[in-house]
Design an enzyme around this catalytic site. Structure first.
Site, short mmCIF file in Angstrom:
data_model
loop_
_atom_site.label_atom_id
_atom_site.label_comp_id
_atom_site.label_asym_id
_atom_site.label_seq_id
_atom_site.Cartn_x
_atom_site.Cartn_y
_atom_site.Cartn_z
N CYS A 86 2.82 -3.26 4.16
CA CYS A 86 2.03 -2.07 4.51
C CYS A 86 2.76 -1.42 5.69
CB CYS A 86 0.56 -2.41 4.78
SG CYS A 86 0.23 -3.41 6.25
N HIS A 117 8.14 -24.73 9.20
CA HIS A 117 7.00 -25.40 9.85
C HIS A 117 5.67 -25.12 9.16
CE1 HIS A 117 9.13 -26.03 14.02
NE2 HIS A 117 9.80 -26.54 13.00
N ASP A 131 0.85 -1.19 0.00
CA ASP A 131 0.00 0.00 0.00
C ASP A 131 0.89 1.24 0.00
OD1 ASP A 131 0.80 0.43 2.63
OD2 ASP A 131 -1.21 0.25 3.51
N HIS A 181 4.71 -31.61 9.98
CA HIS A 181 4.21 -30.29 9.58
C HIS A 181 3.35 -30.37 8.32
CE1 HIS A 181 6.73 -28.69 12.67
NE2 HIS A 181 7.80 -29.25 12.12
N THR A 191 2.44 -1.74 8.98
CA THR A 191 2.81 -2.73 9.99
C THR A 191 3.01 -4.13 9.42
OG1 THR A 191 0.47 -3.19 10.32
CG2 THR A 191 1.48 -1.54 11.79
C1 RB5 Z 1 -2.08 2.75 6.44
O1 RB5 Z 1 -1.93 4.01 7.03
C2 RB5 Z 1 -1.87 1.65 7.45
O2 RB5 Z 1 -3.01 1.45 8.20
C3 RB5 Z 1 -1.50 0.37 6.72
O3 RB5 Z 1 -0.34 0.59 5.97
C4 RB5 Z 1 -1.23 -0.86 7.55
O4 RB5 Z 1 -0.31 -0.62 8.56
C5 RB5 Z 1 -2.42 -1.58 8.04
O5 RB5 Z 1 -2.36 -2.67 8.61
#
Ligand code: RB5
Length: 152
Positions: A71, A104, A9, A139, A73
């Protein structure tokens, strides 16, 4: 060598580009499915798009593709990828996670957080992910159970 699909993203276009260059230098075939710029997009669109590419490629030839999704996180885009049948996308924060995800869980995709994982750490995590073999054995049965959940 498996083909690698990368999706991200707006948190990850530059991060993705750096990783694509890195992987191409290692002779991997890489396809970037977007997004490509800083404009705000929705991570489910790119998590799904990347996962469908991986699943389609693996349906044509077993174990011929890996996916990397990025993204802020790694959480949202990884959750999105795991909605696609036969995708096992592992959210990895260090190389030990990547090693276990392959050995695994036979993970075929990895989710990374561009805002929380340094790019050099990401390269190491990806190296581990791409070079660790699935152990099979006990596994295998568990991975088959994971796949069966998709069918319900
Ligand atoms: C976008 O700002 C953020 O929410 C996205 O990149 C991500 O971290 C969502 O899980």
């Amino acid at each position: 060598m498996r083909k690698i699909f990368i999706g991200n993203d707006h948190a990850g276009p530059e991060y993705a580009k750096t990783l694509i260059t890195y992987l191409k230098e290692k002779n991997y075939e890489v396809e970037h499915v977007g997004s490509f710029g800083p404009e705000s997009v929705d991570y489910p669109d790119f998590g799904e798009a990347c996962a469908r590419k991986v699943a389609t490629q693996n349906a044509k030839k077993e174990n011929s593709a890996f996916g990397i999704v990025i993204c802020g996180t790694g959480l949202g885009i990884g959750i999105s990828a795991n909605k696609v049948k036969n995708i096992r996308c592992a959210h990895c924060v260090n190389s030990h996670y990547a090693e276990m995800a392959r050995a695994h869980n036979d993970a075929n995709m990895i989710a990374l957080g561009a805002r929380v994982i340094d790019i050099e750490d990401a390269k190491n995590i990806i190296d581990t992910f791409l070079t660790t073999q699935f152990e099979g054995g006990r596994h295998q049965r568990r991975v088959e159970k994971l796949n069966a959940i998709n069918c319900n």
